[in-house]
Scaffold this active site. Structure first.
Site, PDB file in Angstrom:
ATOM      1  N   ASP A 104      16.069 -22.389  15.128  1.00  0.00           N
ATOM      2  CA  ASP A 104      14.644 -22.536  14.819  1.00  0.00           C
ATOM      3  C   ASP A 104      13.699 -22.020  15.908  1.00  0.00           C
ATOM      4  OD1 ASP A 104      15.035 -24.470  16.720  1.00  0.00           O
ATOM      5  OD2 ASP A 104      13.810 -25.969  15.717  1.00  0.00           O
ATOM      6  N   GLU A 105      14.191 -21.223  16.819  1.00  0.00           N
ATOM      7  CA  GLU A 105      13.278 -20.666  17.821  1.00  0.00           C
ATOM      8  C   GLU A 105      13.713 -19.274  18.242  1.00  0.00           C
ATOM      9  OE1 GLU A 105      13.416 -22.374  21.796  1.00  0.00           O
ATOM     10  OE2 GLU A 105      15.165 -23.529  21.191  1.00  0.00           O
TER      11      GLU A 105
END
Length: 424
Positions: A104-105
């Site tokens: 998620d990053e």
DNA sequence: TCTGGGGTCCTAGGACCC
DNA sequence: TCTGGGGTCCTAGGACCC
């Protein structure tokens, strides 16, 4: 010219993805990770649930006490991977220099893209909007001259914000922040620094480098750099977007209730080994060091490793090593909470000491390609080497059936259970 | 509170070799 | 003989991140 690094961090990612699949969850206290009474921890909590003190890594049972009205949902890794891929696609349009740092990053190197996209803030806002439009997900963006500051920045921008730290402003930006905001400073380092009267990044930045080195060794030097916003230390440095092979592959399993039955432990170890081996083959990697992990009721955890004289990616080798390690290191009575299988020392080839000649090795690889295809369709447990189902036999005959990595392909039997429905 | 699962990196001691 | 120093591999454990 200073670099321009952008850190993109999806907001409450797992929760947001679950909301896409079930819009009724929106605006509610949601906890992703499992049922409220399960052994396990919170993977992600919605902002509403966070108001009650629920956060990731918190035991589920504790979360249930803090926030009894929360909705507990099981995690769906496939959904997250799929959305993560969409996120990457959006980012990749802005620059090929993208690096997914986790599911998620991501980091983007936007240095020198102003002619294409305009000034940094305009680029960031364009990205922010494109993300919302194309994935229906919120994210926060940090812009700065280093990965470290960009990451801290995106965190400060949460939720759903954009923050840019101008070149030269790194130190004043970091100084008032809690020491814990620095990536790499966890509970232990925090306590240690606190005991020295250091609470904010500014306190740390003022300290003498030599003092930190004496106190913390190399880590102290890295800390000194971080306090000034530098990508000091090994892993933060380097190009953005360079693809690297994984350094290890592992799977583990925590029992819902502790297990002291040898057969049950061995069955799980076989399955975990098969999962690890399958992923080794997917990555076209060979492992030389196989590790067993045991965790007991009181949470004491031991790891025991065995190094082979050649790399392997085949089920039988891992199973043999791991069952042998269990044999030698488990007393046969103490209840076990967790089992893990870990493959390290990964290489792109087998190494010099292979036990198989090349035609035999190729026969084995091709057999496993077929097995993996079946497993992809019907699940890992749909097919096992015939031998891997005979862990009991090994006990009785006192011989290890896994001594050789598949003596010949005909030793393997495909055993497909009668009526097993494919997933989806 | 009663603690998942997948990773990365670091440290440190002992073996072993030159 | 009472004693080096460096390099590398192996193993175990631990901090930390998402």
């Amino acid at each position: 010219m200073p670099r321009l690094i952008c850190h993109v961090d999806m907001d409450a990612f797992f929760v947001s993805v679950e909301e896409l699949f079930d819009p009724s969850l929106k605006g509610k206290a949601v906890v992703v990770g499992g049922k409220a009474d399960q052994r396990g921890v919170v993977s992600a909590a919605s902002y509403e649930a966070r108001r009650y003190g629920v956060h990731s890594a918190l035991p589920l049972r504790t979360a249930a006490k803090l926030c009894p009205h929360a909705i507990f949902v099981e995690g769906h890794p496939e959904r997250y991977r799929e959305c993560s891929q969409k996120v990457f696609t959006v980012l990749n349009r802005f620059t090929p220099q993208v690096e997914m740092a986790s599911i998620d990053e991501a980091y983007l190197d936007l240095t020198g893209t102003d002619r294409l996209h305009g000034p940094p803030l305009r680029t960031a806002h364009a990205l922010h909007e494109a993300m919302k439009r194309e994935t229906n997900l919120n994210c926060s963006l940090g812009l700065a001259s280093s990965r470290l500051v960009a990451k801290v920045c995106s965190d400060q921008a949460k939720p759903n914000g954009v923050l840019w730290v101008l070149p030269g402003q790194e130190a004043p930006f970091l100084a008032p922040l809690d020491i814990r905001k620095i990536p790499g400073v966890g509970k232990v380092t925090e306590a240690s620094l606190n005991s020295m009267g250091i609470h904010h990044v500014g306190d740390l930045a003022r300290l003498d480098e030599n003092f930190l080195r004496e106190r913390f060794g190399r880590w102290g030097l890295a800390l000194a750099g971080k306090a000034k916003g530098q990508d000091a230390g090994s892993w933060f440095d380097g190009e953005i977007g360079a693809l690297e092979d994984p350094k290890s592959i592992s799977h583990e399993h925590t029992f819902s209730e502790d297990v002291a039955d040898r057969t049950e432990l061995e069955t799980v170890l076989v399955k975990l080994s098969e999962m690890v081996a399958k992923r080794l083959r997917e990555h076209k990697l060979y492992s030389r060091t196989i590790q067993l992990k045991l965790r007991y009721r009181d949470f004491t955890t031991i790891t025991r490793a065995h190094s082979l004289d050649h790399g392997t990616q085949f089920d039988g080798d891992l199973i043999a090593a791991v069952l042998d390690l269990l044999q030698r290191n488990w007393d046969g009575a103490t209840p076990v909470r967790l089992l893990g299988v870990h493959a390290g020392s990964l290489k792109r080839n087998e190494g010099q000491m292979s036990l198989l000649d090349e035609p035999a090795a190729e026969r084995l690889r091709s057999a496993f390609r077929a097995i993996d295809k079946i497993r992809d369709r019907f699940g890992v447990s749909s097919i096992s080497l015939a031998r891997s189902m005979q862990t009991n036999l090994r006990e009785k005959t006192h011989e290890n059936p896994y001594d050789l990595p598949g003596k010949a392909p005909q030793e393997k039997e495909e055993s497909i259970p009668p009526a097993r429905k494919p997933k989806n």
